[in-house]
Design a protein around this motif. Structure first.
Motif, PDB file in Angstrom:
ATOM      1  N   THR A   1      42.130  45.456  42.692  1.00  0.00           N
ATOM      2  CA  THR A   1      41.055  45.279  43.673  1.00  0.00           C
ATOM      3  C   THR A   1      41.620  44.749  44.984  1.00  0.00           C
ATOM      4  OG1 THR A   1      40.644  43.092  42.769  1.00  0.00           O
ATOM      5  CG2 THR A   1      39.283  44.896  41.929  1.00  0.00           C
TER       6      THR A   1
ATOM      7  N   ASP B   1      39.065  36.400  47.501  1.00  0.00           N
ATOM      8  CA  ASP B   1      38.165  35.270  47.305  1.00  0.00           C
ATOM      9  C   ASP B   1      38.340  34.251  48.420  1.00  0.00           C
ATOM     10  OD1 ASP B   1      36.772  33.023  46.420  1.00  0.00           O
ATOM     11  OD2 ASP B   1      37.049  33.602  44.327  1.00  0.00           O
TER      12      ASP B   1
ATOM     13  N   VAL C   1      23.773  44.016  37.006  1.00  0.00           N
ATOM     14  CA  VAL C   1      25.152  43.990  36.509  1.00  0.00           C
ATOM     15  C   VAL C   1      25.470  45.289  35.767  1.00  0.00           C
ATOM     16  CG1 VAL C   1      26.728  42.846  34.896  1.00  0.00           C
ATOM     17  CG2 VAL C   1      25.287  41.475  36.418  1.00  0.00           C
TER      18      VAL C   1
ATOM     19  N   TYR D   1      34.769  49.602  36.844  1.00  0.00           N
ATOM     20  CA  TYR D   1      34.629  48.142  36.891  1.00  0.00           C
ATOM     21  C   TYR D   1      35.339  47.527  38.100  1.00  0.00           C
ATOM     22  CZ  TYR D   1      32.513  48.801  32.398  1.00  0.00           C
ATOM     23  OH  TYR D   1      31.660  49.227  31.402  1.00  0.00           O
TER      24      TYR D   1
ATOM     25  N   ALA E   1      33.852  44.246  39.382  1.00  0.00           N
ATOM     26  CA  ALA E   1      33.743  43.103  38.473  1.00  0.00           C
ATOM     27  C   ALA E   1      34.262  41.792  39.067  1.00  0.00           C
ATOM     28  CB  ALA E   1      34.452  43.413  37.158  1.00  0.00           C
ATOM     29  N   PRO E   2      35.436  41.764  39.727  1.00  0.00           N
ATOM     30  CA  PRO E   2      35.891  40.479  40.279  1.00  0.00           C
ATOM     31  C   PRO E   2      34.949  39.901  41.335  1.00  0.00           C
ATOM     32  CG  PRO E   2      37.698  42.058  40.152  1.00  0.00           C
ATOM     33  CD  PRO E   2      36.449  42.820  39.896  1.00  0.00           C
TER      34      PRO E   2
ATOM     35  N   PHE F   1      31.767  40.214  41.460  1.00  0.00           N
ATOM     36  CA  PHE F   1      30.485  39.834  40.871  1.00  0.00           C
ATOM     37  C   PHE F   1      30.682  39.013  39.594  1.00  0.00           C
ATOM     38  CE2 PHE F   1      29.438  43.258  43.695  1.00  0.00           C
ATOM     39  CZ  PHE F   1      28.155  42.960  44.163  1.00  0.00           C
ATOM     40  N   GLU F   2      31.748  38.223  39.574  1.00  0.00           N
ATOM     41  CA  GLU F   2      32.021  37.391  38.407  1.00  0.00           C
ATOM     42  C   GLU F   2      30.890  36.389  38.167  1.00  0.00           C
ATOM     43  OE1 GLU F   2      35.483  34.373  36.702  1.00  0.00           O
ATOM     44  OE2 GLU F   2      35.858  35.588  38.478  1.00  0.00           O
ATOM     45  N   ASP F   3      30.336  35.838  39.233  1.00  0.00           N
ATOM     46  CA  ASP F   3      29.183  34.925  39.148  1.00  0.00           C
ATOM     47  C   ASP F   3      28.250  35.267  40.301  1.00  0.00           C
ATOM     48  OD1 ASP F   3      27.416  32.933  38.518  1.00  0.00           O
ATOM     49  OD2 ASP F   3      28.833  31.268  38.781  1.00  0.00           O
TER      50      ASP F   3
ATOM     51  N   THR G   1      29.403  37.157  44.274  1.00  0.00           N
ATOM     52  CA  THR G   1      29.694  35.728  44.239  1.00  0.00           C
ATOM     53  C   THR G   1      29.749  35.224  45.683  1.00  0.00           C
ATOM     54  OG1 THR G   1      30.984  36.031  42.213  1.00  0.00           O
ATOM     55  CG2 THR G   1      31.361  33.994  43.459  1.00  0.00           C
TER      56      THR G   1
ATOM     57  N   TYR H   1      32.986  35.064  47.677  1.00  0.00           N
ATOM     58  CA  TYR H   1      33.876  36.217  47.570  1.00  0.00           C
ATOM     59  C   TYR H   1      33.810  37.083  48.820  1.00  0.00           C
ATOM     60  CZ  TYR H   1      36.851  39.305  44.821  1.00  0.00           C
ATOM     61  OH  TYR H   1      37.923  40.011  44.335  1.00  0.00           O
TER      62      TYR H   1
END
Length: 367
Positions: free
Chosen positions: A1, A6, A192, A207, A210-211, A213-215, A332, A335
């Protein structure tokens, strides 16, 4: 990615300042542009969206099989929506009718509270709480919005806003709180599950998001729209700051601009469907290849209207107004998302700097 990073992991200070300034600039630009959109305010003059202007995406097969073929088929439909429409309906989404109905019952219960109870939890600097009828926030405009709303959210990071810390009025029943949280959790799960479709639609691995949208951060708004006075708006024309927005509504009133036909249209409805629209974050990371569609609300009195005329169902309690439950889904908060490599080139360089939600126009306007 490689196209994402971040902000909490040592982002360059100069880049952060630039992204924050860009967020404020985008908010000011959107406010300026909104003044020139010239949306109609007479509901009877606005046509109902056609199937082409507001398509239906059925997720049932992809969610049942999870196969590559079904993912690619659904992603192809989603790509067309994102690039050409911006607004669509989704069925086969897996959010139970009972959960949606429970959230609407909770919204009605909240707005039936005494005004002093609602005002006791007025919105603060973290973007959570009550917005009284006629407020001028979200979106920020010079005249008031003819709605009242309560906003709750999950925002991990520096402000650490959680559903558990929502400042509900003491008079609001605990079971109603749980109903709202159940709705938030189910729609969060839907968003999600849809992320691989967005990734594949944009030429990425399933995916790839995914990083980022980790939280994920999300906001839920319990909105009541009384009848809109002539020449006014239930909510002013705007675009959402989200990655995507998922909406459940109790009746007609949503109006959006169709890029396909270059006209304002009323949103149509399909039993059991949810409305989904692209937000500004997704538009930015696609270098405006996908569109964040302008929209607003006019709530006309329900007397005499029919489903055939406006394409939406009747409110269970017409005298109480129209209720809407938008769910704003974002990455997140810390991010920093960049323009995707599949959406830029030497001949089409990135139009936006890397930017996190906390640096975006969403926070600039008070979310």
């Amino acid at each position: 990615t490689a196209f994402m990073s971040d902000a909490a992991a040592g982002a360059d200070a100069t880049a952060v300042v630039a992204a924050t300034a860009m967020g404020r600039s985008l908010d000011a630009q959107l406010q300026s542009e909104a003044a020139s959109w010239a949306p109609p305010t007479e509901a009877s003059s606005i046509p109902l969206a056609t199937d082409e202007e507001m398509p239906v995406l059925d997720l049932a097969r992809y969610f049942a099989t999870g196969s590559v073929a079904d993912c690619e088929a659904a992603a192809a439909e989603l790509r067309k929506v994102g690039e050409e429409v911006g607004f669509h309906l989704v069925v086969g989404h897996g959010v139970a009718d009972a959960v949606v109905e429970g959230a609407f019952a909770a919204a009605r219960a909240f707005h039936a509270l005494a005004e002093e109870d609602k005002v006791s939890c007025a919105m603060g600097g973290d973007g959570v709480g009550f917005l009284a009828l006629g407020h001028r926030r979200l979106p920020e405009r010079t005249t008031g919005n003819t709605n009242e709303a309560f906003v709750l959210k999950h925002e991990p990071g520096p402000r650490n806003v959680t559903l558990a810390r929502t400042p509900w009025p003491s008079a609001f029943p605990a079971d109603s709180r749980r109903a709202v949280e159940a709705f938030a959790n189910e729609v969060h799960a839907l968003c999600v599950r849809m992320l691989p479709l967005y990734a594949v639609a944009l030429g990425l691995r399933p995916y790839a998001f995914a990083p980022a949208f980790e939280d994920p951060m999300f906001r839920v708004r319990l909105t009541r729209y009384p009848p809109t006075p002539a020449g006014s708006f239930g909510i002013h024309p705007h675009v959402d700051t989200s990655f995507v927005t998922v909406l459940a509504t109790s009746g007609p009133g949503l109006v959006f601009f169709s890029a396909r036909t270059h006209r304002w249209v009323k949103a149509r409805s399909v039993p059991g469907a949810l409305v989904v629209n692209t937000g500004q974050l997704l538009a930015q990371i696609t270098n405006d290849r996908w569109m964040a569609t302008r929209h607003y609300v006019i709530n006309t009195p329900p007397a005499g209207h029919s489903d055939d005329d406006d394409g939406a169902g009747d409110s269970a309690e017409p005298a109480a107004g129209r209720f809407a439950l938008p769910f704003f889904f974002n990455a997140t908060p810390t991010y920093r998302m960049e323009v995707l490599p599949t959406c830029c080139s030497p001949d089409n360089p990135p139009r936006y700097p890397p930017m996190s939600y906390l640096e975006s126009q969403g926070v600039a306007q008070g979310e």
